[in-house]
Every structure is written in structure tokens, then in C-alpha cells.
Design an enzyme around this catalytic site. Sequence first.
Site, PDB file in Angstrom:
ATOM      1  N   HIS A 140       5.308 -19.191   0.171  1.00 42.24           N
ATOM      2  CA  HIS A 140       6.311 -18.330  -0.450  1.00 42.24           C
ATOM      3  C   HIS A 140       7.624 -18.070   0.308  1.00 42.24           C
ATOM      4  O   HIS A 140       6.258 -17.763   1.331  1.00 42.24           O
ATOM      5  CB  HIS A 140       5.094 -17.328  -1.573  1.00 42.24           C
ATOM      6  N   ARG A 176      13.988 -10.030  -4.660  1.00 43.16           N
ATOM      7  CA  ARG A 176      15.207 -10.658  -4.917  1.00 43.16           C
ATOM      8  C   ARG A 176      15.409 -10.612  -6.349  1.00 43.16           C
ATOM      9  O   ARG A 176      17.396 -10.596  -6.666  1.00 43.16           O
ATOM     10  CB  ARG A 176      14.824 -11.861  -4.120  1.00 43.16           C
TER      11      ARG A 176
END
Length: 631
Positions: free
Chosen positions: A255, A275
Site C-alpha cells: 500500500h 487521497r
Amino acid sequence: MEIERHEYDVVVIGAGGAGLRAAIEARQQGKRTAIVCKSLFGKAHTVMAEGGAAAAMGNVNSDDNWQVHFRDTMRGGKFLNNWRMAELHAKESPDRVWELEAWGALFDRTKDGKISQRNFGGHEYPRLAHVGDRTGLELIRTLQQRVVALQQEDHENHGDYEAYIKVFAECTVTRLLKDAGSVHGPHGRISGAFGYWRETGNFIVFDTPAVVLATGGIGKSYVVTSNSWEYTGDGHALALLAGANLINMEFIQFHPTGMVWPPSVRGILVTESVRGDGGVLRNSDGKRFMFDYIPDVFKDKYATTEEEGDRWYTDQANNRRPPELLPRDEVARAINSEVKAGRGSPQGGVFLDVSTRLPAEEIKRRLPSMHHQFKELADVDITAEPMQVGPTCHYIMGGVEVDADTGAAAVPGLFAAGEVSGGMHGSNRLGGNSLSDLLVFGRRAGLGAAEYVNALDARPAVHEESVEAAHAEALAPLERTGENPYEVHHELQRTMNDLVGIIRKAEEVAEAMEVVEKLKERVQLVGAAGSRIYNPGWHLALDLRNMLLVSECVARAALLREESRGGHTRDDFPGMNPEWRRKLLVCSTADGSSVTVEEKVQPSMRKDLFDLFDRDELKKYLTDEELGNAK
Ligand code: FAD
């Protein structure tokens, strides 16, 4: 040898989303079902899932549908996905989310009262049904509530809450049992499972014709990981040892955004929702560097200027999405490159900034767990300053090779669902596709197991010699005063992190395999001081067998796959190679300690599914021969 024994129709190993959904289904099909879990009931990775469950319900953008979700999933997995699984997943996820709602899940809502859906990397439309950034918690809460509701029903009908579904918590399974053959190997059918109670160290045998593995991931083979202590690849190893195959083990998802500071929390996840909700990545020069890392295959789908990327948050119809929302493998590699080029943050990550992008109150409302996590663990206020983040070992795409429709593995009576199974996500999983995977394939595996049991003439009997062998194997570390298991574990974690990590080279992976071979010898000598009563050193000594087997699978497959694709990046073979696209690397073990890897050709995608893609796009992935056949 005094061993507690229980008889069930179906034993589900794992109480995350996949395990609970499988158990609910098996019980709804009338099967006496046990749920066994290594840690407390309710504590599984599923609880930690923050972003949401991907399902093409079209609530926020009505252009969304299963076909678009299918396309996104195949693109995310770089077309290595088991296309049938990707198809079932895209078609059935909305029903599984609505079903959760019917069972009491309280999803966030849109203004007009529908289940809200958020943006996530690689998903063309807002698609993740969520509950703030605590979706996994709500999913588990709802499934547990459903288990309780079924138990209440059973109490009414049979006078016993646990007549048809019972939870065995803090109970670790160490071996699957079969009705024939040796402890491991390809022969025989599932007839049970052997394990121990973590608290007392007492042993337990489940007599059962069907086992559903739902044990999650393998992250604890790596030092920097978002995974917690349970994730030692047990289900992967149990399947392998029982004679099933593992596929796609070279594909590990790093990740892009784990915490990098302070060292005690390194690897803990920073959700992609940061994000998705507007957070941007910057290097030490303050540059939004992701614009430099858009690969050709995604060029037409992502904004090429900051202005366009920013406009997308409010007007998705007329703008392309910002490159911070590229699939995870792309973002993780980009961060890795920036840090290596000396443009990283002081603690060796990059900056993830949401503080200059959203008002403080909005950040606290949308990302309450992240706000809390950084405040408590790093003394950083994410409403006022950027976070420092870097890649962390998060998820394994590889796992037990199963039949897409039923979850059945190669061993009769063995089923697998969720992270422990392989194929669905190809070489890279899109965020949010795991929670929906658990629901879709958990249900299917529970149903598959129930139908398998229905079709049996007689229950396979437990092979008593296997019980004795499993018992002796479990006791062995307590009978030695050998090497400390924590030292072996640490060396394995460092080796996998440094040599089979985010960027791989042949000589480094080969070196890792040599280390793993030596660790396999050392693990035979590992001893655990103390008694069987709550003894974590002993538990780790037992888990090491699994981590070593799984690490060997990862390393061997990583060495063989001479291309870069999704969660497997080879420095010496940087490109994606269509010849490799159809090849699956299949791991098995004949002797229970060494792993063999063979190539297998994946069946061609069905014509109607091919037709969902633009031919120009397919050219990026398929060989000329496949393109010809797809006409
Ligand atoms: P898990 O939920 O991992 O459960 C595994 C179960 O198996 C546990 O109960 C464990 O105790 C048990 N077990 C393991 N070994 C044994 C054994 N030997 N004997 C008995 N029991 C055993 N995915 C998304 O889609 N969206 C997200 O927003 C998201 N966020 C995430 C955040 C974090 C921090 C992490 C770590 C993962 C996230 N993921 C997300 C991934 C997703 O949560 C996992 O892939 C998924 O929950 C796995 O579910 P599962 O049911 O397969 O297994």
C-alpha cells in the site's frame, strides 16, 4: 493424549468478513457450522478496513454498472485476474451490500437518502459504500449481529443458541485432517481440523467433512506491514499442506501510504480515502510528483495538470481524475522512486497533505480515524500539517486456487474465500474490492461447502494417525530448548522486506531463497520456553512453519516471473509482457516442507467479456494470437 472433540457439518476457519459471511450461508443452508478464529471474535483485518466496499450501485453516478466495475477490476489486476471471479464479483457486489443494509448496516447516505459511494483509486466512478472511515467495523458488526439473530432463531427452535452456529475464539488451527494418506499430500478428502486453545494450550479436533478457509493474509512475513500479529499465512500454508495449490503468490500489494514515523507504528495504514477525499502527495521540493508517473496504459484516464486534477473533485463528468488516484502499485512505486532519488521526507517517506485541501472540520468529519491515529501515535494534527507516508506490505493477491463459482479448492471438502484465496484480483487489487470480495465469495464458499456436504453419501472419517502427527508437531517446540523463535521471525521479515519487497532483482530474490532454506533448518530447532498456558513464543514457533512456506512460495514465484506486473516489480524485467499475462504460477508441496512452482495457462476470457473492452486497450495486454481469437 486427551483432546477435546467436536462434530460439525462445516467448519469455517477465520471470523473476518469472508468467514462470517460463509458461516452465515452454511447455517442458512441448514448446516451445523463452527467458526474458529485465532484472535478475539470481532478482531480481524476486516474491522480495520477503512475506505469502503466497492459495488456498482450507481447511487452517486448513474453511469456506473457491473460492466464498468468489471473493466476497472481487470485493468487494476493487469488482466491477470480470474475473469469469472471478477465477473461474479462485479455483478453480485451490489446485492451483498444491500443485504448488509437489510441486516442492519448503517451506511453513510447521499443527500437524497441513498447509500453514499466514494471515489477510490482505479474505480472510474464513486463506488465505495462506506461508513465514514470505519466501514470494516460496521461490516463486521452487522455480520456478527446476523450470527446472533440466527442463534436466537436456533434457541427458539432447538432450545440451544449454539445448536447450529458456534464460535470458537482464540483457537488456532494448525492442521487440516483428511480421511486418507499422510498428514500432507494430495490424497484423501477433508475430514477435520486440528488446533489449540491459545489460553490453555489444550488441543482440539473438529470432525467435519467441509472446511472453509477464511484466514486472511500473510503480512507478518514482512517487517513493514499494515497487518497485525495473526497474519502469518496460516490458511495459505494449511491449504498447501493439505494438497491444494496456491496461485499468484508473487503478487503482494504494497500500500503506498503507511505511516513511516514514529518507528513503533511504521507500516500502520493511512487510508486511501485521504487521497480519494482530496489529499495530495508531495516530495521534499513541494512538487506533486504523481503527474510524472502516469504510465502509458492510463494516460488518457488521468489528469495531466494540477488544475484539471483539482477540478475533478467537483466536476467528474468533464475532467480526468488526479494521478494520486492511480492503482496502488503505481503510486507505491512512484513514492519508492522519489525517496530513492533523495526527494523524500525527513523520516524516509513523502508528504501526504490534506490540511491545505479541506477545512479542518471537514477533515475531522470525513476522516475521523486518521485524525485520531496521527494525533495519538505521531502527535501530528492532520488538519494543520502534512503526514509522512511510505509503502507498507498490505495485502496478498495470491492464495488458494479455487473454483470461481463455489470456492472449492483441489482437495475435496476444502473451500476458501477472501484474502486467503487467489485469482479474483489478478496482479493487483483495487481498494474497496476486498470488502465486496469477502461478501460475494464468502457467501459462495459457504453455499459451496453446504452443497458439497449435501452430496456426500457418508462423512469422511478422521485418520487418527494424522491427529497424532499433528499433536506431536504442535508439542515439538515445547520439548526443545533451541533457538528463540523471535530471532528466526525477525530474520525472515527483514529478508522478505529487503530482498523480495516492492522492487525485486533476480540475485536478491535468489539470496532470499537461500536465507529461507537456512531458516527452514533453524526452525526445526526452535524451542519455546515455558508451558502450554498462554505462551506467545510457542504460538510464534508454530506460526513460523506457515510463514516460511508462504515466503518460499512468494520468493520462488517472484524469481520465475520475468516481467513486472501489478504487485510484482522486477528491476531486471521492467516491462509487462503479454506472453506472461496468461501464465499463472502454481505452488504446491509434495513433502510438506519444500515448494514446487509450475506454470499453468489461464483459460481465455469469454467473448462477451472481451467485447466490453476497446480493442486498442486490449492490445496493451494481450498477445496477437489472443487478440485474433477474441474476434
Ligand atoms: P480477515 O478479516 O483478515 O480475518 C481473518 C480471520 O482468520 C481472523 O479471524 C483470524 O483470527 C483468523 N485466522 C487466521 N489464521 C487462523 C488460524 N490458523 N486459526 C484460526 N483462525 C485463524 N479492503 C477494502 O476493501 N477496503 C478497505 O478500506 C480496506 N482497508 C484496510 C485497512 C487495513 C489496515 C488492512 C490491514 C486491510 C484493509 N483492507 C481493505 C483489506 C481487507 O480488510 C482485508 O483484505 C480483508 O478484511 C480480509 O478479510 P478476510 O475475511 O479474508 O480475513
